[in-house]
Design an enzyme around this catalytic site. Structure first.
Site, PDB file in Angstrom:
ATOM      1  N   SER A   1     -33.412  11.602   2.885  1.00  0.00           N
ATOM      2  CA  SER A   1     -34.117  11.617   4.170  1.00  0.00           C
ATOM      3  C   SER A   1     -33.560  12.660   5.123  1.00  0.00           C
ATOM      4  O   SER A   1     -33.997  12.742   6.273  1.00  0.00           O
ATOM      5  CB  SER A   1     -34.033  10.235   4.834  1.00  0.00           C
ATOM      6  OG  SER A   1     -32.683   9.917   5.137  1.00  0.00           O
TER       7      SER A   1
ATOM      8  N   THR B   1     -71.450   5.018  35.058  1.00  0.00           N
ATOM      9  CA  THR B   1     -71.289   3.901  34.144  1.00  0.00           C
ATOM     10  C   THR B   1     -72.275   4.157  33.004  1.00  0.00           C
ATOM     11  O   THR B   1     -73.374   4.674  33.235  1.00  0.00           O
ATOM     12  CB  THR B   1     -71.603   2.538  34.804  1.00  0.00           C
ATOM     13  OG1 THR B   1     -72.978   2.501  35.191  1.00  0.00           O
ATOM     14  CG2 THR B   1     -70.721   2.314  36.035  1.00  0.00           C
ATOM     15  N   HIS B   2     -71.881   3.844  31.782  1.00  0.00           N
ATOM     16  CA  HIS B   2     -72.699   4.136  30.594  1.00  0.00           C
ATOM     17  C   HIS B   2     -73.000   5.634  30.477  1.00  0.00           C
ATOM     18  O   HIS B   2     -73.994   6.021  29.866  1.00  0.00           O
ATOM     19  CB  HIS B   2     -74.018   3.346  30.612  1.00  0.00           C
ATOM     20  CG  HIS B   2     -73.834   1.881  30.838  1.00  0.00           C
ATOM     21  ND1 HIS B   2     -73.521   1.006  29.823  1.00  0.00           N
ATOM     22  CD2 HIS B   2     -73.898   1.136  31.978  1.00  0.00           C
ATOM     23  CE1 HIS B   2     -73.415  -0.224  30.323  1.00  0.00           C
ATOM     24  NE2 HIS B   2     -73.627  -0.170  31.623  1.00  0.00           N
TER      25      HIS B   2
ATOM     26  N   LYS C   1     -68.037  32.671  24.710  1.00  0.00           N
ATOM     27  CA  LYS C   1     -67.482  31.333  24.676  1.00  0.00           C
ATOM     28  C   LYS C   1     -66.132  31.229  25.383  1.00  0.00           C
ATOM     29  O   LYS C   1     -65.291  32.107  25.309  1.00  0.00           O
ATOM     30  CB  LYS C   1     -67.297  30.856  23.221  1.00  0.00           C
ATOM     31  CG  LYS C   1     -68.579  30.682  22.435  1.00  0.00           C
ATOM     32  CD  LYS C   1     -69.426  29.556  22.988  1.00  0.00           C
ATOM     33  CE  LYS C   1     -68.792  28.198  22.771  1.00  0.00           C
ATOM     34  NZ  LYS C   1     -68.576  27.871  21.347  1.00  0.00           N
TER      35      LYS C   1
ATOM     36  N   GLU D   1     -59.247  19.328  23.880  1.00  0.00           N
ATOM     37  CA  GLU D   1     -59.810  18.821  22.624  1.00  0.00           C
ATOM     38  C   GLU D   1     -58.702  18.398  21.668  1.00  0.00           C
ATOM     39  O   GLU D   1     -58.807  17.357  20.986  1.00  0.00           O
ATOM     40  CB  GLU D   1     -60.688  19.893  21.975  1.00  0.00           C
ATOM     41  CG  GLU D   1     -62.019  20.110  22.665  1.00  0.00           C
ATOM     42  CD  GLU D   1     -62.823  21.243  22.050  1.00  0.00           C
ATOM     43  OE1 GLU D   1     -64.021  21.328  22.333  1.00  0.00           O
ATOM     44  OE2 GLU D   1     -62.246  22.069  21.302  1.00  0.00           O
TER      45      GLU D   1
ATOM     46  N   TYR E   1     -32.270  -5.845   5.868  1.00  0.00           N
ATOM     47  CA  TYR E   1     -32.623  -4.434   5.713  1.00  0.00           C
ATOM     48  C   TYR E   1     -33.240  -4.179   4.342  1.00  0.00           C
ATOM     49  O   TYR E   1     -32.821  -4.728   3.326  1.00  0.00           O
ATOM     50  CB  TYR E   1     -31.381  -3.541   5.872  1.00  0.00           C
ATOM     51  CG  TYR E   1     -31.719  -2.071   5.770  1.00  0.00           C
ATOM     52  CD1 TYR E   1     -32.156  -1.367   6.878  1.00  0.00           C
ATOM     53  CD2 TYR E   1     -31.638  -1.402   4.553  1.00  0.00           C
ATOM     54  CE1 TYR E   1     -32.497  -0.017   6.794  1.00  0.00           C
ATOM     55  CE2 TYR E   1     -31.978  -0.051   4.448  1.00  0.00           C
ATOM     56  CZ  TYR E   1     -32.408   0.629   5.564  1.00  0.00           C
ATOM     57  OH  TYR E   1     -32.761   1.945   5.468  1.00  0.00           O
TER      58      TYR E   1
ATOM     59  N   GLN F   1     -36.654   3.309   5.906  1.00  0.00           N
ATOM     60  CA  GLN F   1     -36.445   4.753   6.001  1.00  0.00           C
ATOM     61  C   GLN F   1     -37.725   5.451   6.442  1.00  0.00           C
ATOM     62  O   GLN F   1     -37.680   6.517   7.056  1.00  0.00           O
ATOM     63  CB  GLN F   1     -35.986   5.299   4.644  1.00  0.00           C
ATOM     64  CG  GLN F   1     -35.750   6.802   4.626  1.00  0.00           C
ATOM     65  CD  GLN F   1     -35.170   7.257   3.306  1.00  0.00           C
ATOM     66  OE1 GLN F   1     -34.058   6.872   2.932  1.00  0.00           O
ATOM     67  NE2 GLN F   1     -35.921   8.070   2.573  1.00  0.00           N
TER      68      GLN F   1
ATOM     69  N   LYS G   1     -39.105   6.791  10.406  1.00  0.00           N
ATOM     70  CA  LYS G   1     -38.714   7.954  11.207  1.00  0.00           C
ATOM     71  C   LYS G   1     -39.829   8.965  11.406  1.00  0.00           C
ATOM     72  O   LYS G   1     -39.982   9.520  12.500  1.00  0.00           O
ATOM     73  CB  LYS G   1     -37.481   8.606  10.587  1.00  0.00           C
ATOM     74  CG  LYS G   1     -36.255   7.706  10.667  1.00  0.00           C
ATOM     75  CD  LYS G   1     -35.104   8.208   9.866  1.00  0.00           C
ATOM     76  CE  LYS G   1     -34.012   7.142   9.809  1.00  0.00           C
ATOM     77  NZ  LYS G   1     -34.478   5.890   9.150  1.00  0.00           N
TER      78      LYS G   1
END
Length: 458
Positions: free
Chosen positions: A27, A159-160, A287, A294, A321, A326, A329
């Site tokens: 790891s 709303t909506h 553009k 986004e 454990y 492991q 993480k």
């Protein structure tokens, strides 16, 4: 035939670890970033071992000096990490023994990697949460400053995703301030439960050595000490809670990002995003794409996924454990990194945002959004609300038919629906008047927003 590899835990084994198993279980590529917290915890542990005379004081001092030197090696890029040593703990311990000799082998007295990694994760996450809390406060401040800057800008509330009632842009921005305040409260609560010392729990049952956990807790700044060794080494609730808080935060970040995308489109045209946070098209020269918001919106998926991943890892684990842990993480580290980067960059966008006041006001004047106020006007003149609602609805129907706003109808036309309507109706239905009447605590009136900004010291 596998070549035997000398492991720090290898005394019980007669054969070395298979190359494939070594690659599969290592790891270090992920947990190397815990080096500072691992060394911090080990220094505190060594000092305690020396203080309690569990190991000679001179050995404890050698260990502390050696660990400090290793930290410098890592930070200067001179430390060679080895997958053969599996994780950050073993890499550091092996290097410590190389540097100071047999005294390095005494560091692991009265602890296990089980309580060691639990400590490292808590130390790491404590720092990350503190950093996130500061970043959220900065984002909130940018929202509040924008609310003050655009205090008199009126926009349509939705709303909506349909135009509903006129509101102040400031009130809308402060709605996000409150969302992020709840996020800060969640992280702060999470931090309380992170701040518990697990070291001293050993592998599962504690230790027979006369350790001083209170002393270690004081050295590391932990206000509390775990009460059950089995729970301490197997608990990852604090990670789940962090990921849950981060997921809720990303709901809020994604909603704000989505509105920035919508509002900056030509269809809305409410705001212009700063150029530095947009991109162009490789094909279409005109553009201006809102790529940053986004991406923030898109990154919510990975944070939500990390929460589900860790929930799935934890749900079937017997105490205590298990090596499955492991896998905690990658979800944790990626979520923390994603949260910090996203909160920071959204704050930068808010700071550079340009608001198109006229476009927002024009939109607030369309869509018959003062129809509720027409009903309220009639209620104030003793008409039952349901009757007033019906009258206002008929007025809207008439306006749709003739292509006019309510306030564009003549007084004669309006009185055809109710003789309670007087010439003061036109001022009553103006956007500024509509917004200004929302004076009840929490409403969108200017006075409420000003009061709130004063409370926030903006």
């Amino acid at each position: 035939m596998n070549k035997p590899k000398q492991k720090l835990w290898g005394g019980r084994f007669s054969a070395g670890t298979a190359d494939s198993a070594e690659a599969f279980t290592a790891s270090i590529a992920v947990d190397a970033r815990l080096y500072r917290h691992d060394i911090m915890g080990s220094i505190a542990h060594a000092k305690m071992l020396g203080k309690q005379r569990i190991i000679p004081l001179r050995d404890a001092q050698k260990i502390v000096r050696g660990l400090a030197a290793i930290e410098r090696e890592i930070e200067n890029g001179k430390f060679e990490f080895s997958p053969a040593d599996e994780d950050i703990h073993m890499n550091i311990e092996r290097r410590l023994t190389e540097k100071i000799g047999s005294a390095g082998g005494k560091l692991h007295t009265a602890r296990s990697r089980n309580d060691q990694v639990a400590l490292d994760m808590r130390l790491y996450l404590r720092d990350e949460v503190a950093a996130i809390l500061l970043l959220l406060k900065t984002l909130q401040r940018e929202l509040a400053k924008a609310a003050k800057k655009y205090l008199d800008v009126i926009m349509p509330g939705y709303t909506h995703l349909q135009r509903a009632q006129p509101v102040l842009l400031s009130h809308h921005l402060l709605a996000y301030y409150d969302m992020f305040e709840r996020d800060r409260e969640r992280y702060a609560g999470c931090l309380e439960r992170i701040n518990v010392l697990p070291l001293g729990s050993g592998a599962i049952a504690g230790t027979t050595f006369p350790i001083d956990r209170v002393y270690v807790a004081k050295l590391l700044g932990f206000p509390r000490i775990s009460k059950n060794s089995i729970d301490a080494v197997s608990d990852r609730d604090f990670l789940l809670e962090f990921l849950a808080a981060s997921s809720i935060l990303f709901v809020h970040l994604s909603r704000l990002a989505d509105e920035l995308v919508l509002w900056s489109s030509q269809e809305f045209g409410f705001v212009e995003l700063p150029d530095g946070y947009c991109t162009g098209s490789s094909m279409m020269p005109q553009k201006k794409n809102p790529d940053v918001p986004e991406l923030v919106r898109g990154k919510s998926g990975r944070v939500f996924g990390h929460l589900l991943a860790l929930l799935t890892i934890m749900k079937g684990l017997p105490l205590a454990y298990n090596r499955d842990l492991q896998e905690d993480k990658v979800p944790l580290f990626d979520s923390a990194d994603t949260v910090k980067a996203s909160v920071k960059i959204i704050g930068e966008i808010v700071r550079g945002l340009k608001v198109r006041r006229a476009r927002m006001l024009a939109a607030a004047q369309d869509g018959y959004m003062n129809a509720t106020d027409l009903a309220d006007y009639l209620v104030e003149r003793a008409m039952p609300f349901r009757q007033a609602h019906e009258v206002a609805g008929k007025v809207v129907q008439r306006c749709i038919g003739v292509g006019k706003r309510i306030e564009e109808l003549s007084l004669v036309e309006l009185r055809g629906f109710s003789n309670k309507i007087e010439k003061d109706i036109y001022n009553y239905l103006s956007p500024a008047s509509v917004v200004g009447r929302r004076r009840a605590l929490g409403g969108t009136s200017r006075s409420n927003v000003v009061r709130r900004l004063k409370e926030l010291r903006i």
